[in-house]
Design a protein around this motif. Structure first.
Motif, mmCIF file in Angstrom:
data_model
loop_
_atom_site.group_PDB
_atom_site.id
_atom_site.type_symbol
_atom_site.label_atom_id
_atom_site.label_comp_id
_atom_site.label_asym_id
_atom_site.label_seq_id
_atom_site.Cartn_x
_atom_site.Cartn_y
_atom_site.Cartn_z
ATOM 1 N N THR A 118 -3.258 -27.276 -1.216
ATOM 2 C CA THR A 118 -2.587 -25.456 -0.940
ATOM 3 C C THR A 118 -1.316 -25.957 -0.261
ATOM 4 O O THR A 118 -1.400 -26.545 0.393
ATOM 5 N N ILE A 119 0.301 -25.710 -0.925
ATOM 6 C CA ILE A 119 1.169 -26.364 -0.858
ATOM 7 C C ILE A 119 1.318 -24.853 0.497
ATOM 8 O O ILE A 119 1.977 -23.578 -1.310
ATOM 9 N N THR A 120 2.804 -24.522 1.382
ATOM 10 C CA THR A 120 2.921 -23.443 1.224
ATOM 11 C C THR A 120 4.166 -23.149 1.465
ATOM 12 O O THR A 120 4.725 -24.451 2.188
ATOM 13 N N ALA A 121 5.170 -22.944 1.510
ATOM 14 C CA ALA A 121 6.176 -22.926 1.473
ATOM 15 C C ALA A 121 6.871 -21.340 2.402
ATOM 16 O O ALA A 121 8.271 -21.195 3.529
ATOM 17 N N ALA A 122 6.118 -20.324 2.202
ATOM 18 C CA ALA A 122 5.994 -19.653 3.392
ATOM 19 C C ALA A 122 5.387 -18.429 4.021
ATOM 20 O O ALA A 122 3.923 -18.957 2.796
ATOM 21 N N GLU A 123 5.136 -17.546 4.582
ATOM 22 C CA GLU A 123 4.351 -16.826 5.036
ATOM 23 C C GLU A 123 4.630 -15.281 4.959
ATOM 24 O O GLU A 123 5.871 -15.482 4.867
ATOM 25 N N GLU A 124 4.158 -14.177 3.941
ATOM 26 C CA GLU A 124 4.072 -13.407 4.054
ATOM 27 C C GLU A 124 3.143 -12.363 4.622
ATOM 28 O O GLU A 124 2.253 -12.516 4.798
ATOM 29 N N LYS A 125 4.568 -11.376 5.439
ATOM 30 C CA LYS A 125 3.228 -10.109 5.731
ATOM 31 C C LYS A 125 3.380 -8.971 5.554
ATOM 32 O O LYS A 125 3.359 -7.256 6.053
ATOM 33 N N MET A 126 4.495 -9.157 5.236
ATOM 34 C CA MET A 126 4.661 -7.473 4.114
ATOM 35 C C MET A 126 3.924 -6.458 3.275
ATOM 36 O O MET A 126 3.162 -6.989 3.279
ATOM 37 N N VAL A 127 4.179 -4.957 4.424
ATOM 38 C CA VAL A 127 3.666 -4.381 4.079
ATOM 39 C C VAL A 127 3.997 -3.085 3.714
ATOM 40 O O VAL A 127 4.624 -2.895 4.765
ATOM 41 N N PHE A 128 3.949 -2.520 2.667
ATOM 42 C CA PHE A 128 4.844 -0.736 2.296
ATOM 43 C C PHE A 128 3.698 0.167 2.324
ATOM 44 O O PHE A 128 2.614 0.505 2.077
ATOM 45 N N LYS A 129 4.233 1.270 3.198
ATOM 46 C CA LYS A 129 3.784 2.376 3.561
ATOM 47 C C LYS A 129 3.455 3.398 2.080
ATOM 48 O O LYS A 129 4.248 3.141 0.968
ATOM 49 N N LEU A 130 2.460 4.064 1.895
ATOM 50 C CA LEU A 130 2.361 5.389 0.493
ATOM 51 C C LEU A 130 2.712 6.155 0.431
ATOM 52 O O LEU A 130 3.712 6.569 1.329
ATOM 53 N N PRO A 131 2.854 6.720 -0.556
ATOM 54 C CA PRO A 131 3.776 8.073 -0.371
ATOM 55 C C PRO A 131 2.928 9.363 0.139
ATOM 56 O O PRO A 131 1.624 9.037 0.468
ATOM 57 N N ARG A 132 3.578 9.972 0.970
ATOM 58 C CA ARG A 132 3.129 10.676 1.896
ATOM 59 C C ARG A 132 1.889 11.182 0.965
ATOM 60 O O ARG A 132 1.081 12.648 1.542
ATOM 61 N N GLN A 133 2.001 12.604 -0.004
ATOM 62 C CA GLN A 133 1.571 13.064 -0.668
ATOM 63 C C GLN A 133 0.165 12.630 -0.889
ATOM 64 O O GLN A 133 -0.132 13.180 -1.244
ATOM 65 N N LEU A 134 0.549 11.221 -0.915
ATOM 66 C CA LEU A 134 -1.454 10.107 -0.646
ATOM 67 C C LEU A 134 -2.183 10.113 0.309
ATOM 68 O O LEU A 134 -3.573 9.481 0.258
ATOM 69 N N THR A 135 -0.956 10.503 2.004
ATOM 70 C CA THR A 135 -1.845 10.345 2.860
ATOM 71 C C THR A 135 -2.198 11.625 3.595
ATOM 72 O O THR A 135 -2.732 11.081 4.726
ATOM 73 N N GLU A 136 -1.769 12.303 3.741
ATOM 74 C CA GLU A 136 -1.396 13.763 4.397
ATOM 75 C C GLU A 136 -2.990 14.039 3.987
ATOM 76 O O GLU A 136 -3.850 13.949 2.791
#
Length: 330
Positions: free
Chosen positions: A312-330
């Protein structure tokens, strides 16, 4: 890098047994799903849970047949336009984004809709609106006909934005150095190509204004950076992705520009064993819409023909997470 010759050993019964030649796999990291794709797929799955099947999806949620087929099996129905969706059915807009006219039409019809546009694409949409508010004409760098380009250009009035695809296109623009100009870019472009086009724009129009941070998304940049590391040490680079996936096609181009033969494949079954003749090292990566399952499938297929060693050759670490639309989490 060339593959070792077959060696012959004697089996206990005295017969000759041929050993398979070795194959080194340089597996790029990061690869495969990005945060925007993860979020888009989860939006469709949660919509199915909340509203029940069928849930309609306008355009492929992401550009990958395996992903689309898996969602179809859960009850998603993919369409190209809203007029294919019944008024009372929920609809999801794809990760690539849509013109403003699409949610406007959905609201006019009182439809339930969920927007799965990648937040990094939405950021470009907001930038476009701000540039128009400042009275600037937008030069948009992108690929004609791509859903993301259609969506971004559809955020502003026709005539307020001009598409360029190449450095050559810049030379044909009819603006002057007195015009108030700005530029934006599609998020899945070649980092190197885009830098050349921006340089051409800035040379011809010194007054042109760019975004505060580049629009090419972190996932696109990271995957291209990883290919730049693995390609020089590879005899062949395999990119897992769909033929309509912009970021996957750019990965093939990056490898080829470094002088390495590269092929785009969708699944392991696309690999021709003849490709492995004389090959000792293969670089392997996957576009941002391709699941890790397909990477492992390719590794297993190659292991049927060769003794595979993975690195495995690693160029970068990714930890990005995006929130879901509120209508699917309420």
């Amino acid at each position: 890098m060339n593959a070792p010759l077959h060696t012959v050993k004697t089996s206990p019964d005295g017969s000759e047994a041929t050993e398979r030649p070795g194959l080194t796999l340089l597996i790029a990291a990061p690869r495969g799903f990005c945060a925007g794709v993860d979020r888009a797929i989860e939006i469709v799955e949660r919509s199915l849970e909340r509203y029940g099947a069928p849930v309609y999806v306008r355009h492929e949620i992401v550009h990958n047949k395996y992903v689309v087929d898996a969602l179809k099996a859960q009850g998603a129905i993919f369409v190209e336009e809203l007029d294919e969706v019944p008024d009372d059915a929920p609809v999801v807009f794809s990760a690539h984004g849509v013109p403003k006219s699409v949610p406007a039409e959905a609201e006019r019809r009182n439809m339930i809709y969920v927007d799965a546009t990648c937040p990094l694409v939405s950021k470009v949409h907001r930038q476009a609106e701000r540039q128009i508010e400042k009275g600037q004409h937008i030069i948009f760098i992108g690929h004609a006909g791509h859903p993301e380009v259609i969506g971004t250009m559809g955020q502003v009035d026709e005539g307020d934005i001009t598409l360029v695809e190449t450095v050559e296109d810049v030379a044909t623009l009819s603006f002057s150095q007195e015009d108030d100009l700005s530029y934006l870019t599609q998020t899945t472009l070649s980092v190197d190509d885009t830098a050349e086009i921006i340089a051409a724009l800035e040379e011809r129009y010194p007054q042109i204004v760019g975004p505060k941070a580049e629009d090419i998304c972190y996932a696109t940049s990271n995957r291209q950076a990883a290919v730049k590391i693995i390609a020089p040490g590879s005899d062949l680079v395999l990119v897992i992705g769909a033929p309509n996936s912009s970021n996957s096609l750019r990965l093939v181009e990056v490898a080829e520009r470094l002088g390495t033969n590269a092929r785009l494949i969708q699944r392991a079954d696309d690999i021709d064993p003849a490709w492995l003749e004389g090959i000792g090292t293969i670089g392997l990566t996957a576009g941002a819409s391709a699941p890790e399952k397909l990477v492992r499938e390719v590794v297993e297929k190659l292991a049927e023909w060769r003794e595979v060693t993975e690195q495995t050759i690693t160029a970068a670490e990714e930890k990005m997470v995006f929130k879901l639309p509120r209508q699917l989490t309420e």
